[in-house]
Design a protein around this motif. Structure first.
Motif, PDB file in Angstrom:
ATOM      1  N   SER A 200       0.678 126.159  67.370  1.00 12.76           N
ATOM      2  CA  SER A 200       0.000 125.961  66.082  1.00 12.76           C
ATOM      3  C   SER A 200       0.455 124.634  65.486  1.00 12.76           C
ATOM      4  CB  SER A 200       0.285 127.147  65.157  1.00 12.76           C
ATOM      5  OG  SER A 200       1.690 127.289  64.903  1.00 12.76           O
ATOM      6  N   VAL A 201       1.503 124.651  64.682  1.00 10.69           N
ATOM      7  CA  VAL A 201       1.982 123.400  64.089  1.00 10.69           C
ATOM      8  C   VAL A 201       2.652 122.498  65.123  1.00 10.69           C
ATOM      9  CG1 VAL A 201       2.228 124.382  61.782  1.00 10.69           C
ATOM     10  CG2 VAL A 201       4.175 124.438  63.363  1.00 10.69           C
ATOM     11  N   CYS A 202       2.973 123.043  66.289  1.00  4.94           N
ATOM     12  CA  CYS A 202       3.578 122.239  67.359  1.00  4.94           C
ATOM     13  C   CYS A 202       2.562 121.859  68.438  1.00  4.94           C
ATOM     14  CB  CYS A 202       4.736 122.991  68.008  1.00  4.94           C
ATOM     15  SG  CYS A 202       6.076 123.408  66.886  1.00  4.94           S
ATOM     16  N   HIS A 203       1.322 122.242  68.260  1.00  5.24           N
ATOM     17  CA  HIS A 203       0.266 122.005  69.244  1.00  5.24           C
ATOM     18  C   HIS A 203       0.103 120.508  69.518  1.00  5.24           C
ATOM     19  CE1 HIS A 203      -3.634 122.295  71.250  1.00  5.24           C
ATOM     20  NE2 HIS A 203      -3.539 123.622  71.210  1.00  5.24           N
ATOM     21  N   PRO A 204      -0.176 120.116  70.751  1.00  5.18           N
ATOM     22  CA  PRO A 204      -0.369 118.685  71.031  1.00  5.18           C
ATOM     23  C   PRO A 204      -1.620 118.093  70.390  1.00  5.18           C
ATOM     24  CG  PRO A 204      -0.796 120.021  73.007  1.00  5.18           C
ATOM     25  CD  PRO A 204      -0.182 120.926  71.995  1.00  5.18           C
ATOM     26  N   ASP A 205      -2.604 118.934  70.028  1.00  6.56           N
ATOM     27  CA  ASP A 205      -3.846 118.459  69.423  1.00  6.56           C
ATOM     28  C   ASP A 205      -3.684 118.406  67.903  1.00  6.56           C
ATOM     29  OD1 ASP A 205      -6.528 118.741  68.108  1.00  6.56           O
ATOM     30  OD2 ASP A 205      -7.221 118.648  70.194  1.00  6.56           O
ATOM     31  N   ALA A 206      -3.896 117.241  67.330  1.00  6.74           N
ATOM     32  CA  ALA A 206      -3.721 117.059  65.886  1.00  6.74           C
ATOM     33  C   ALA A 206      -4.697 117.917  65.089  1.00  6.74           C
ATOM     34  CB  ALA A 206      -3.893 115.593  65.514  1.00  6.74           C
ATOM     35  N   GLY A 207      -5.878 118.169  65.634  1.00  6.13           N
ATOM     36  CA  GLY A 207      -6.858 118.994  64.948  1.00  6.13           C
ATOM     37  C   GLY A 207      -6.387 120.431  64.786  1.00  6.13           C
ATOM     38  N   VAL A 208      -5.762 120.969  65.813  1.00  7.89           N
ATOM     39  CA  VAL A 208      -5.215 122.327  65.730  1.00  7.89           C
ATOM     40  C   VAL A 208      -4.055 122.358  64.734  1.00  7.89           C
ATOM     41  CG1 VAL A 208      -4.097 124.185  67.005  1.00  7.89           C
ATOM     42  CG2 VAL A 208      -5.961 122.904  68.065  1.00  7.89           C
ATOM     43  N   ARG A 209      -3.244 121.326  64.759  1.00  9.35           N
ATOM     44  CA  ARG A 209      -2.124 121.274  63.813  1.00  9.35           C
ATOM     45  C   ARG A 209      -2.636 121.244  62.378  1.00  9.35           C
ATOM     46  NH1 ARG A 209      -0.202 117.272  67.413  1.00  9.35           N
ATOM     47  NH2 ARG A 209      -0.258 115.619  65.817  1.00  9.35           N
ATOM     48  N   ARG A 210      -3.715 120.512  62.133  1.00  9.11           N
ATOM     49  CA  ARG A 210      -4.284 120.467  60.786  1.00  9.11           C
ATOM     50  C   ARG A 210      -4.792 121.844  60.366  1.00  9.11           C
ATOM     51  NH1 ARG A 210      -6.156 115.298  62.491  1.00  9.11           N
ATOM     52  NH2 ARG A 210      -8.136 116.202  63.158  1.00  9.11           N
ATOM     53  N   LYS A 211      -5.423 122.558  61.305  1.00 10.14           N
ATOM     54  CA  LYS A 211      -5.904 123.908  61.007  1.00 10.14           C
ATOM     55  C   LYS A 211      -4.743 124.818  60.633  1.00 10.14           C
ATOM     56  CE  LYS A 211      -7.971 127.986  63.168  1.00 10.14           C
ATOM     57  NZ  LYS A 211      -8.687 128.545  64.345  1.00 10.14           N
ATOM     58  N   ALA A 212      -3.669 124.774  61.396  1.00 13.52           N
ATOM     59  CA  ALA A 212      -2.505 125.618  61.110  1.00 13.52           C
ATOM     60  C   ALA A 212      -1.893 125.264  59.770  1.00 13.52           C
ATOM     61  CB  ALA A 212      -1.473 125.476  62.235  1.00 13.52           C
ATOM     62  N   LEU A 213      -1.762 123.977  59.503  1.00 15.11           N
ATOM     63  CA  LEU A 213      -1.174 123.544  58.228  1.00 15.11           C
ATOM     64  C   LEU A 213      -2.051 123.972  57.047  1.00 15.11           C
ATOM     65  CD1 LEU A 213       1.019 122.013  56.718  1.00 15.11           C
ATOM     66  CD2 LEU A 213      -0.282 119.900  57.091  1.00 15.11           C
TER      67      LEU A 213
END
Length: 388
Positions: A105-118
């Protein structure tokens, strides 16, 4: 010897927070076992939690899990809780169930997924604002399955960046509680696998970030009370998730298999000031009741915490300190064992009676007819719970 009046006062003032998800259907990793009368809505979960508080007198706060407890109006949900004599406790984030979180989630390599988690974590802080909740509880099922899958250090950087953003969003009187787990996923690396990792991140963030000790998520043989004592010493123990570790997880009642460990933990809590309100330690249950009836199991868990606390309060601190100074190993151990061997059930029954409660909460609940009522009334709709 301990002052019995002070002991009774401490026990009467003790508070244990119950989890909304503990009232729903759950199971092992292989099967979920449905039960009659299980809540269908967050409000019905609060109704059940109110029954636990009615018979124990020490459980006025209820943790929520988002999106499991998602509603359109959180202020109205808080008002419903207040009408039941409750208040909403920790808000637990969920960044582990969506398909997008397959690689983290917040550690995902894809910045888009990290934004979703945040964005979800920020939503949880918004919910705290609406409900008046103090604590945001964070657990990340982030990790990797194979060597080389991702950059270990880079994942820690991503985690730190997300935590910092959430920390800056916290309002006055709000806290971030970071949980760690020895496994999950732990096939190769887990991004928050131990108390040291959680502590390092919280230390860097500041006073509003503290560590949660989940009693069910340590390697066998781990001395949990050492971790508790150290975090209290550093002012970084934010709370507990009380449970027992079986099913290779934390889904059984606290103190159900090793009550002596729970006593040892509470001894360190009390000795190091963790029971004082000023310490801010949240004593929360994090349990899923799989084959046993939900509400009686939660009541029994609360009673287990009370009994361990009572025994720990009965430790003769002066005798213990004297034996420790003299290097008398057996005498020091005997002081602890004497307290642990004390039958504190009559004392707790007396305290309940003095508060106008039935001395036997389990018997009182069973005689009250609530289980029969909800089994008859909660027909139709979708029961709360999770699939496996």
């Amino acid at each position: 010897m301990p002052d019995i009046t002070a002991v009774k006062t401490a026990l009467a003032n003790q508070r244990v927070e119950t989890p909304s998800w503990g009232y729903g259907n759950s199971g092992t990793r292989f099967k979920v076992f449905a039960q009659p009368g299980v809540p269908r809505t967050p409000r019905e979960k609060l109704d059940d939690a109110a029954k636990v508080h009615e018979f124990t007198g020490v459980t006025p706060r209820v943790s929520l899990h988002i999106p499991w407890d998602k509603v359109d109006d959180y202020a109205a949900l808080a008002a419903h809780a207040k009408g039941q004599g409750l208040e909403l406790g920790a808000i637990n984030a969920n960044v582990f169930q969506d398909d997008d979180y397959k690689l983290g989630s917040v550690c995902h390599p894809d910045a888009g997924v990290r934004r979703k988690a945040l964005a979800h974590l920020m939503e949880c802080v918004d919910i705290m604002d609406a409900t008046g909740s103090r604590d945001l509880k964070l657990w990340f099922a982030d990790g990797t399955n194979y060597p080389g899958q991702d950059d270990i250090a880079a994942r820690q950087d991503r985690l730190a960046e997300a935590l910092q953003a959430v920390y800056e969003r916290l309002g006055e009187g709000q806290r971030m509680l970071l949980e760690y787990k020895f496994f999950e996923p732990a096939f190769y690396t887990t991004d928050v696998p131990d108390w040291g990792t959680a502590y390092a991140h919280c230390l860097k963030l500041g006073d509003k970030a503290q560590v949660v000790v989940d009693t069910g998520h340590h390697a066998p043989g781990t001395n949990i009370e050492f971790i508790v004592a150290l975090l209290l010493r550093e002012g970084k123990l934010g709370g507990f998730d009380f449970n027992s570790r079986f099913y290779a997880d934390d889904d059984l009642m606290v103190g159900s298999a090793d009550p002596f460990q729970l006593f040892r933990i509470m001894h360190e809590v009390i000795k190091n000031g963790g029971l004082e309100p000023a310490a801010g330690v949240a004593f929360m249950l994090d349990q899923c009741h799989n084959i046993e009836a939900k509400i009686p199991a939660i009541i029994r868990s609360v009673m287990n915490v009370q009994e361990a606390t009572a025994k720990a309060l009965l430790v003769d601190d002066q005798a213990l300190a004297a034996a420790q100074e003299e290097g008398d190993v057996l005498a020091a151990n005997a002081v602890l064992m004497d307290a642990y061997s004390t039958d504190v059930r009559p004392l707790l029954a007396q305290i309940r009676e003095e508060k106008g409660l039935n001395p036997d909460p389990i018997a009182a609940y069973r005689a009250g007819g609530w289980q029969e009522r909800i089994a008859a009334e909660r027909v139709g709709g979708e029961q709360a719970g999770w699939g496996a």
